[in-house]
Design a protein around this motif. Structure first.
Motif, PDB file in Angstrom:
ATOM      1  N   ASP A  38       0.831  -1.210   0.000  1.00 44.41           N
ATOM      2  CA  ASP A  38       0.000   0.000   0.000  1.00 44.41           C
ATOM      3  C   ASP A  38       0.864   1.258   0.000  1.00 44.41           C
ATOM      4  N   GLU A  39       1.955   1.243   0.761  1.00 44.91           N
ATOM      5  CA  GLU A  39       2.855   2.394   0.763  1.00 44.91           C
ATOM      6  C   GLU A  39       3.510   2.560  -0.604  1.00 44.91           C
ATOM      7  N   VAL A  40       3.916   1.461  -1.220  1.00 44.30           N
ATOM      8  CA  VAL A  40       4.504   1.514  -2.555  1.00 44.30           C
ATOM      9  C   VAL A  40       3.480   2.058  -3.540  1.00 44.30           C
ATOM     10  N   ARG A  41       2.255   1.569  -3.442  1.00 43.42           N
ATOM     11  CA  ARG A  41       1.179   2.010  -4.335  1.00 43.42           C
ATOM     12  C   ARG A  41       0.989   3.523  -4.224  1.00 43.42           C
ATOM     13  N   THR A  42       1.013   4.026  -2.988  1.00 41.00           N
ATOM     14  CA  THR A  42       0.870   5.468  -2.760  1.00 41.00           C
ATOM     15  C   THR A  42       1.982   6.230  -3.453  1.00 41.00           C
ATOM     16  N   ALA A  56       4.333  12.371  -0.213  1.00 43.39           N
ATOM     17  CA  ALA A  56       5.432  11.407  -0.076  1.00 43.39           C
ATOM     18  C   ALA A  56       6.093  11.546   1.289  1.00 43.39           C
ATOM     19  N   SER A  57       6.272  12.765   1.734  1.00 39.26           N
ATOM     20  CA  SER A  57       6.877  13.000   3.047  1.00 39.26           C
ATOM     21  C   SER A  57       6.002  12.441   4.158  1.00 39.26           C
ATOM     22  N   THR A  58       4.697  12.641   4.052  1.00 42.21           N
ATOM     23  CA  THR A  58       3.758  12.108   5.040  1.00 42.21           C
ATOM     24  C   THR A  58       3.791  10.581   5.038  1.00 42.21           C
ATOM     25  N   LEU A  73       6.290   8.669   4.125  1.00 39.21           N
ATOM     26  CA  LEU A  73       7.562   8.238   4.693  1.00 39.21           C
ATOM     27  C   LEU A  73       7.562   8.378   6.214  1.00 39.21           C
ATOM     28  N   GLU A  74       6.983   9.448   6.703  1.00 35.49           N
ATOM     29  CA  GLU A  74       6.892   9.644   8.153  1.00 35.49           C
ATOM     30  C   GLU A  74       6.051   8.549   8.803  1.00 35.49           C
ATOM     31  N   ALA A  75       4.954   8.173   8.159  1.00 31.23           N
ATOM     32  CA  ALA A  75       4.122   7.077   8.677  1.00 31.23           C
ATOM     33  C   ALA A  75       4.915   5.774   8.676  1.00 31.23           C
ATOM     34  N   HIS A  76       5.677   5.549   7.616  1.00 36.15           N
ATOM     35  CA  HIS A  76       6.490   4.333   7.542  1.00 36.15           C
ATOM     36  C   HIS A  76       7.549   4.321   8.648  1.00 36.15           C
TER      37      HIS A  76
END
Length: 156
Positions: A72-76, A91-93, A95-98
């Motif tokens: 899902d993160e990759v898809r985003t 993208a920054s958001t 990455l921060e969630a990840h």
């Protein structure tokens, strides 16, 4: 190399795409089923054909997965435009969630390490029976969950 600087002409079969991208053929098929990649053409023999742009996309996916990102993160990230300022914030958001997921997993791993070290201290291997196995049996008897807890969001 950016996605815009590669040839969109499909020309490579899956084996060649796997070799050039570093992604196995099985994973390429999986990413297709997950909607992360759509080969643009098929050869006369019905083989899928991949373009240089597809291989760039596969390498991008591989990089994200190497960073332990979920599909899902990759898809985003795949849906974002690197030239759009609003997409940069997205993208920054993401990455921060990840990073939050990674930090949570690190805390879980530290707790696991502490637990394993405590188990290891229970037995030096010189006794008549193993206190490590004994402790694991005790835990098995004590921990009888009514319902299995959901696994939650895992990346590892």
């Amino acid at each position: 190399m950016t996605a815009a600087s590669v040839s969109p002409v499909p020309q490579h079969r899956i084996g060649e795409a796997a070799r050039r991208s570093g992604v196995s053929a099985a994973n390429i098929r999986y990413y297709e089923r997950e909607g992360l990649l759509q080969p643009q053409a098929r050869a006369d023999n019905d083989y899928r054909l991949y373009s240089d742009a597809d291989m760039h996309r596969l390498r991008f996916i591989r990089q994200c997965r190497a960073l332990d990102m979920s599909l899902d993160e990759v898809r985003t990230l795949l849906a974002l435009d690197l030239n759009n300022k609003a997409d940069c914030a997205t993208a920054s958001t993401a990455l921060e969630a990840h990073l939050g997921h990674v930090r949570q997993r690190l805390a879980e791993l530290r707790a696991l390490e502490k637990d394993l070290l405590a188990l290891r201290k229970r037995c030096d291997g010189l006794d008549g029976h193993c206190h490590i196995i004994e402790a694991l049996h005790q835990r098995a008897d004590e921990a009888v969950p009514a319902v299995a807890a959901p696994a939650g969001h895992r990346h590892v």
